[in-house]
Design a protein around this motif. Structure first.
Motif, PDB file in Angstrom:
ATOM      1  N   UNK A 105       1.073  -1.138  -0.169  1.00  0.00           N
ATOM      2  CA  UNK A 105       0.513   0.248   0.393  1.00  0.00           C
ATOM      3  C   UNK A 105       0.944   1.439  -0.025  1.00  0.00           C
ATOM      4  N   UNK A 106       2.018   1.178   0.943  1.00  0.00           N
ATOM      5  CA  UNK A 106       2.908   2.516   0.919  1.00  0.00           C
ATOM      6  C   UNK A 106       3.556   2.326  -0.468  1.00  0.00           C
ATOM      7  N   UNK A 107       3.507   1.459  -1.118  1.00  0.00           N
ATOM      8  CA  UNK A 107       4.324   1.527  -2.054  1.00  0.00           C
ATOM      9  C   UNK A 107       3.285   1.636  -3.273  1.00  0.00           C
ATOM     10  N   UNK A 108       2.425   1.611  -3.275  1.00  0.00           N
ATOM     11  CA  UNK A 108       1.580   2.326  -4.656  1.00  0.00           C
ATOM     12  C   UNK A 108       0.599   3.589  -4.364  1.00  0.00           C
ATOM     13  N   UNK A 109       0.485   3.969  -2.743  1.00  0.00           N
ATOM     14  CA  UNK A 109       0.527   5.695  -2.747  1.00  0.00           C
ATOM     15  C   UNK A 109       0.907   6.323  -3.306  1.00  0.00           C
ATOM     16  N   UNK A 110       1.395   7.089  -4.254  1.00  0.00           N
ATOM     17  CA  UNK A 110       1.678   8.123  -4.963  1.00  0.00           C
ATOM     18  C   UNK A 110       1.054   8.797  -5.325  1.00  0.00           C
ATOM     19  N   UNK A 111       1.667   9.910  -5.960  1.00  0.00           N
ATOM     20  CA  UNK A 111       0.515  11.354  -6.552  1.00  0.00           C
ATOM     21  C   UNK A 111      -0.332  11.165  -7.653  1.00  0.00           C
ATOM     22  N   UNK A 112      -0.344   9.944  -8.048  1.00  0.00           N
ATOM     23  CA  UNK A 112      -0.590   9.233  -9.651  1.00  0.00           C
ATOM     24  C   UNK A 112      -2.512   8.218  -9.349  1.00  0.00           C
ATOM     25  N   UNK A 113      -2.150   7.691  -7.610  1.00  0.00           N
ATOM     26  CA  UNK A 113      -2.983   6.546  -7.354  1.00  0.00           C
ATOM     27  C   UNK A 113      -4.108   7.504  -7.377  1.00  0.00           C
ATOM     28  N   UNK A 114      -5.565   7.081  -8.277  1.00  0.00           N
ATOM     29  CA  UNK A 114      -6.450   7.202  -8.332  1.00  0.00           C
ATOM     30  C   UNK A 114      -7.741   6.429  -7.551  1.00  0.00           C
ATOM     31  N   UNK A 134      -4.350   1.005   8.191  1.00  0.00           N
ATOM     32  CA  UNK A 134      -4.403   1.386   6.896  1.00  0.00           C
ATOM     33  C   UNK A 134      -3.711   2.173   7.099  1.00  0.00           C
ATOM     34  N   UNK A 135      -2.385   2.510   6.469  1.00  0.00           N
ATOM     35  CA  UNK A 135      -0.998   3.472   6.171  1.00  0.00           C
ATOM     36  C   UNK A 135      -1.514   4.759   6.513  1.00  0.00           C
ATOM     37  N   UNK A 136      -1.377   5.464   7.146  1.00  0.00           N
ATOM     38  CA  UNK A 136      -1.907   6.999   6.942  1.00  0.00           C
ATOM     39  C   UNK A 136      -1.512   8.206   5.654  1.00  0.00           C
ATOM     40  N   UNK A 137      -0.584   7.464   5.488  1.00  0.00           N
ATOM     41  CA  UNK A 137      -0.605   8.323   3.757  1.00  0.00           C
ATOM     42  C   UNK A 137      -1.736   7.880   2.516  1.00  0.00           C
ATOM     43  N   UNK A 138      -2.446   6.806   2.830  1.00  0.00           N
ATOM     44  CA  UNK A 138      -3.602   6.974   1.754  1.00  0.00           C
ATOM     45  C   UNK A 138      -4.220   7.720   2.144  1.00  0.00           C
ATOM     46  N   UNK A 139      -4.701   8.729   4.047  1.00  0.00           N
ATOM     47  CA  UNK A 139      -5.519   9.319   3.963  1.00  0.00           C
ATOM     48  C   UNK A 139      -5.128  10.999   3.497  1.00  0.00           C
ATOM     49  N   UNK A 140      -3.696  10.768   3.140  1.00  0.00           N
ATOM     50  CA  UNK A 140      -3.594  11.932   2.198  1.00  0.00           C
ATOM     51  C   UNK A 140      -2.742  11.866   1.352  1.00  0.00           C
ATOM     52  N   UNK A 141      -3.363  11.196   0.460  1.00  0.00           N
ATOM     53  CA  UNK A 141      -3.068  11.138  -1.433  1.00  0.00           C
ATOM     54  C   UNK A 141      -4.272  11.980  -2.214  1.00  0.00           C
ATOM     55  N   UNK A 142      -3.770  13.417  -2.439  1.00  0.00           N
ATOM     56  CA  UNK A 142      -4.499  14.187  -2.703  1.00  0.00           C
ATOM     57  C   UNK A 142      -5.431  13.906  -4.495  1.00  0.00           C
ATOM     58  N   UNK A 143      -4.698  12.669  -4.656  1.00  0.00           N
ATOM     59  CA  UNK A 143      -5.018  12.001  -6.564  1.00  0.00           C
ATOM     60  C   UNK A 143      -6.594  10.801  -6.452  1.00  0.00           C
ATOM     61  N   UNK A 144      -6.487  10.314  -4.915  1.00  0.00           N
ATOM     62  CA  UNK A 144      -7.053   9.356  -5.124  1.00  0.00           C
ATOM     63  C   UNK A 144      -9.051  10.158  -4.714  1.00  0.00           C
ATOM     64  N   UNK A 145      -9.314   9.154  -5.377  1.00  0.00           N
ATOM     65  CA  UNK A 145     -10.760   9.221  -5.962  1.00  0.00           C
ATOM     66  C   UNK A 145     -11.756   8.376  -5.558  1.00  0.00           C
ATOM     67  N   UNK A 146     -11.689   6.891  -5.642  1.00  0.00           N
ATOM     68  CA  UNK A 146     -12.693   6.280  -5.407  1.00  0.00           C
ATOM     69  C   UNK A 146     -11.600   5.245  -3.828  1.00  0.00           C
TER      70      UNK A 146
END
Length: 460
Positions: A105-114, A134-146
């Motif tokens: 999850x940390x690996x995929x939680x980048x600036x392009x993850x939607x 769930x890593x906190x990085x998921x909840x600070x992913x600005x590009x996440x749509x779903x």
């Protein structure tokens, strides 16, 4: 086959994105033209079922091992394209498997993850008291749509510091099925989903949580709410906009609720689920929609003991309709909202003598409290009616200004009317009076000083 191979890479990649990753990679045997395509995929779906083999001695363990190996190899590739969709469905059993999935999850939680879709269940050989956080990085992913989280093995915690707080400005769909999370964390997360349109909450909590209060985002268009917070007894919901789709269920354990929303359908659906309420507060936003509802649509609250209604005027029909739906009511509180108190109800909603005396008024209602009392043309009829038919009524507490106390009727000896002054208003008036006195005294001193100066000039 030739016809498909002639399609542009972007179309072929779009087609492959709908397939589980194992199936997508299997298509490389169809044509050399497709060999490089899977290495350019940006959408990944991994399901443990795809890696089952009936010949395995330990099928569950072996399938997870193959799955983790495949995911690790794909995410470890050099110069791989950015990942936009990541879906993972699997069971977890051992400590190191939790660490592996955390790394995924940390690996995929980048600036392009939607899109992130996690369905993590506890293996039959797993650790029942251990949860995947769930890593906190998921909840600070600005590009996440779903964001979809599913499984009683999942939880999430508040950010450890403000630098890694919740920030999901692009999130439009949030689904949490059987997720174990703190009430405060859920509410905090929703407060940062400013663009949320679809919310599905199917929550689970086994610890001693006692209060649930959620403020839904203004952008919300669809809500599906279900709660398995078994110990929850106090529930609060506030929503200042209307959205067309809502589904709520499994809230029958709630005993105390506060509802403050602007949608009549929204309010009615929650009231149907809150069938065992003992205490209910309907806020000022409810007053803008529920009084217009036909009485037959309002569900009967047979267990309700205390009802508080926030109103903008003395809408006696609304009050009497609610009394008819609460046969066991003991305490009625009517709160006049200062910002809304400006006029009487519509002429069509004037006082009408009830055909039947509400059951609670004749047998259970003991206390009526009215706060911030505002005069209207119907208040005398209402007071007279409840005093005449309140067979067990013990007190009518009215919080009024001293100047308005004389307008209240005193026609019943069975009930004591208690005047409670609006202390805050009294203090405001006293502060205003003192301010006027100070200004007048200052003006007098200024006038005396000016007069003395004029006299001095004349003498010269």
């Amino acid at each position: 086959m030739d016809r498909i191979s002639d399609l542009p890479d972007c179309i072929l990649l779009h087609i492959l994105s709908f397939l589980p990753i194992k199936t997508a990679f299997s298509t490389t045997v169809l044509s050399r033209r497709w060999t490089h395509l899977c290495h350019d995929l940006q959408h990944f779906e991994f399901n443990q079922i795809q890696y089952h083999n009936r010949n395995d001695t330990w099928p569950e363990f072996c399938s997870r091992k193959r799955l983790f190996a495949t995911v690790g190899w794909i995410l470890s590739r050099g110069k791989a394209p950015p990942i936009r969709t990541f879906r993972l469905t699997c069971d977890l059993a051992q400590f190191h498997e939790y660490s592996i999935v955390d790394w995924f999850i940390r690996k995929v939680s980048g600036p392009n993850l939607q899109e992130l879709n996690l369905d993590l269940q506890l293996s039959i050989f797993g650790l029942p008291d251990y949860k995947f956080v769930i890593p906190n990085s998921v909840f600070s992913c600005a590009s996440l749509v779903t964001l979809r989280l599913s499984g009683g093995n999942i939880t999430f915690l508040s950010p450890s510091s403000s630098s890694c707080g919740y920030r999901l400005p692009s999130l439009k769909t949030l689904e949490m099925h059987n997720v174990e999370a703190s009430i405060d964390d859920v509410a905090e997360l929703l407060s940062h989903c400013t663009g949320l349109e679809t919310l599905i909450l199917d929550l689970n909590r086994q610890v001693s949580e006692v209060r649930l209060r959620i403020h839904f985002p203004l952008s919300l268009k669809k809500l599906n709410f279900r709660s398995d917070f078994n110990p929850v007894r106090i529930y609060g919901i506030e929503c200042r906009q209307q959205f067309p789709s809502i589904c709520v269920s499994n809230l029958h354990n709630v005993e105390e609720a506060t509802i403050n929303v602007t949608s009549r359908g929204f309010v009615l659906k929650f009231l149907v689920e809150f069938r065992w309420l003992r205490s209910l507060v309907l806020g000022d936003l409810v007053f803008t929609c529920l009084p217009q509802a036909p009485p037959d649509l309002i569900p009967e609250l047979t267990s309700l003991r205390r009802l508080e209604l926030a109103v903008g005027c003395f809408d006696t029909r609304y009050i009497m309709n609610m009394l008819e739906k609460c046969p066991m009511l003991k305490v009625l509180v009517i709160v006049f909202i200062t910002d809304l108190v400006n006029k009487d109800p519509h002429p069509s909603r004037r006082w009408e003598h009830p055909v039947k005396v509400p059951t609670c008024l004749a047998s259970h209602l003991k206390v009526i409290k009215i706060k911030g009392y505002f005069e209207s043309r119907d208040d005398r009829y209402f007071f007279a009616y409840v005093l005449q038919h309140g067979l067990v009524l013990e007190s009518l507490d009215v919080r009024v200004d001293r100047a308005r106390a004389k307008v209240l009727p005193r026609i019943s000896k069975a009930c004591q009317i208690n005047f409670r002054w609006n202390q805050e208003k009294e203090e405001e008036k006293e502060a205003l009076r003192r301010g006027l006195q100070q200004r007048q005294h200052l003006r007098t001193l200024q006038e005396k000083a000016l007069l003395g100066l004029l006299q001095k000039n004349l003498n010269l």
